[in-house]
Design a protein around this motif. Structure first.
Motif, PDB file in Angstrom:
ATOM      1  N   ALA A  42       0.818  -1.159   0.340  1.00  0.00           N
ATOM      2  CA  ALA A  42      -0.151   0.041  -0.017  1.00  0.00           C
ATOM      3  C   ALA A  42       0.980   1.498  -0.379  1.00  0.00           C
ATOM      4  O   ALA A  42       1.890   1.156   0.620  1.00  0.00           O
ATOM      5  N   THR A  43       0.550   2.307  -0.776  1.00  0.00           N
ATOM      6  CA  THR A  43       1.043   3.531  -0.924  1.00  0.00           C
ATOM      7  C   THR A  43      -0.136   4.159  -0.958  1.00  0.00           C
ATOM      8  O   THR A  43      -1.003   4.224  -1.565  1.00  0.00           O
ATOM      9  N   VAL A  44       0.429   5.586  -1.392  1.00  0.00           N
ATOM     10  CA  VAL A  44      -0.863   6.865  -1.346  1.00  0.00           C
ATOM     11  C   VAL A  44       0.001   6.551  -2.831  1.00  0.00           C
ATOM     12  O   VAL A  44      -1.185   7.450  -3.389  1.00  0.00           O
ATOM     13  N   GLY A  45       0.517   7.107  -3.521  1.00  0.00           N
ATOM     14  CA  GLY A  45       0.564   7.228  -4.763  1.00  0.00           C
ATOM     15  C   GLY A  45       1.330   8.609  -5.250  1.00  0.00           C
ATOM     16  O   GLY A  45       0.263   9.320  -6.243  1.00  0.00           O
ATOM     17  N   THR A  46       0.926  10.154  -4.061  1.00  0.00           N
ATOM     18  CA  THR A  46       0.598  11.004  -4.852  1.00  0.00           C
ATOM     19  C   THR A  46       1.589  11.924  -4.370  1.00  0.00           C
ATOM     20  O   THR A  46       1.477  13.335  -3.595  1.00  0.00           O
ATOM     21  N   THR A  47       3.218  11.680  -3.372  1.00  0.00           N
ATOM     22  CA  THR A  47       4.099  12.587  -2.518  1.00  0.00           C
ATOM     23  C   THR A  47       5.525  12.050  -2.905  1.00  0.00           C
ATOM     24  O   THR A  47       6.443  10.924  -2.464  1.00  0.00           O
ATOM     25  N   ALA A  48       5.589  12.825  -4.749  1.00  0.00           N
ATOM     26  CA  ALA A  48       6.798  12.506  -5.332  1.00  0.00           C
ATOM     27  C   ALA A  48       7.359  12.941  -4.067  1.00  0.00           C
ATOM     28  O   ALA A  48       7.136  13.895  -3.706  1.00  0.00           O
ATOM     29  N   PRO A  49       9.358  12.184  -3.969  1.00  0.00           N
ATOM     30  CA  PRO A  49      10.189  11.622  -5.690  1.00  0.00           C
ATOM     31  C   PRO A  49       9.862  10.013  -4.242  1.00  0.00           C
ATOM     32  O   PRO A  49      10.071   8.946  -4.568  1.00  0.00           O
ATOM     33  N   PHE A  50       8.862  10.061  -3.501  1.00  0.00           N
ATOM     34  CA  PHE A  50       8.350   8.747  -2.484  1.00  0.00           C
ATOM     35  C   PHE A  50       7.991   7.525  -3.524  1.00  0.00           C
ATOM     36  O   PHE A  50       7.867   6.798  -4.049  1.00  0.00           O
ATOM     37  N   SER A  51       6.919   8.445  -3.976  1.00  0.00           N
ATOM     38  CA  SER A  51       5.337   7.449  -4.807  1.00  0.00           C
ATOM     39  C   SER A  51       4.641   8.451  -5.127  1.00  0.00           C
ATOM     40  O   SER A  51       3.660   9.316  -4.477  1.00  0.00           O
ATOM     41  N   TYR A  52       4.406   7.806  -6.891  1.00  0.00           N
ATOM     42  CA  TYR A  52       3.482   9.232  -7.070  1.00  0.00           C
ATOM     43  C   TYR A  52       3.330   8.040  -8.750  1.00  0.00           C
ATOM     44  O   TYR A  52       4.017   7.216  -9.076  1.00  0.00           O
ATOM     45  N   GLU A  53       2.759   9.059  -9.136  1.00  0.00           N
ATOM     46  CA  GLU A  53       2.562   8.332 -10.472  1.00  0.00           C
ATOM     47  C   GLU A  53       2.832   8.596 -12.014  1.00  0.00           C
ATOM     48  O   GLU A  53       3.156   9.806 -12.369  1.00  0.00           O
TER      49      GLU A  53
END
Length: 279
Positions: A42-53
């Protein structure tokens, strides 16, 4: 004619054998794949540079480290799931997710409920303020306003600050907005400061052209590491992940990924590869 029939018979047998072998091989490969334990990260996917699309796919430092951890694993198959920050933890509680990562730091409260991996990187904090701000250090934040997300390390830090400075507390505005939105609000003058990690802040200021903001380094006695977090029943998985992280640190993979996604060599050394509770 007899010789020809025998040859055709032999050829037919060979084709049948080859087909059977191919089918068995395919079945064996399929069985091996199905034997892998399926995991959801699981990850948020909106917090560059750690998790993003990017191009519709999840990426970022935490994601790419996780991919490296499970690369070529004959035991686990991992799927990445984008969700809200708080849902990472409730999902781990319910068993919906087995592990997660999204710039997650250590807290005593979390360690009572979840397992931690070895550190995957470090994220020194900075104080972000408008360029014309009268805030020049952490000591100046009293009486000023900021946005925080409930349950984060920063929220806990500032709640403690307010307890110790009750005569002039920080005006805490709780939000579910992501860090890009929060920094945009700060850039627009809606709030006075934000405390967050340097890699994220520097990435967002550059990408979003938030030219009204500047950063002030915050010194700390301890290295601010980030980790993967796992459900309490995932001790075997924790051992697997930690063994792989040790290899990735040693062969330079973590350093390469940190340079690419975090903009610096923000990785632990070999001696720092310990579970937080072991310190």
């Amino acid at each position: 004619m007899t010789i020809m029939k025998k040859m055709l018979g032999i050829t037919g047998l060979a084709l049948v054998s080859a087909t059977l072998l191919a089918a068995c091989s395919s079945k064996s490969s399929s069985d091996a794949s199905s034997d892998k334990k399926e995991l959801t990260f699981a990850t948020v996917g909106t917090t560059a540079p750690f998790s993003y699309e990017e191009s519709g796919k999840l990426t970022g430092y935490d994601i790419e480290v996780a991919k490296a951890v499970f690369k070529d694993s004959d035991k686990y198959k991992v799927t990445f799931k984008k969700t809200e920050w708080s849902s990472i933890f409730t999902g781990l509680d319910s068993g919906k997710y087995q592990l997660g990562g999204n710039n997650i730091s250590y807290t005593k409260e979390r360690s009572a409920k979840y397992l931690y991996s070895y550190p995957i990187g470090s994220t020194p904090s900075v104080l972000v303020v408008p360029k014309d701000s009268d805030i020049t250090s952490y000591d100046d934040i009293a009486g000023h306003s900021t946005q925080v997300v409930q349950g984060t390390t920063t929220a806990a830090q500032l709640e403690k600050f307010n307890t110790e400075n009750s005569s002039k507390p920080v005006d805490l505005n709780y939000t579910n907005e992501n860090i890009t939105q929060i920094l945009t609000n700060l850039n627009d003058g809606k709030f006075d400061f934000k405390i967050f990690d340097a890699p994220t802040v520097n990435t967002i200021i550059k990408n979003q052209k938030l030219n009204n903001l500047k950063t002030i380094e915050l010194k700390s006695d301890e290295q601010p590491f980030i980790y993967f977090i796992l459900g309490q029943d995932q001790k075997d998985l924790q051992s697997f992940v930690n063994k792989r992280l040790k290899t990735l640190q040693k062969d330079g993979t973590l350093s390469d990924l940190a340079q690419k996604y975090l903009g610096g060599d923000y990785v632990p050394n070999a001696k720092e590869l310990t579970i937080p509770s072991e310190k």
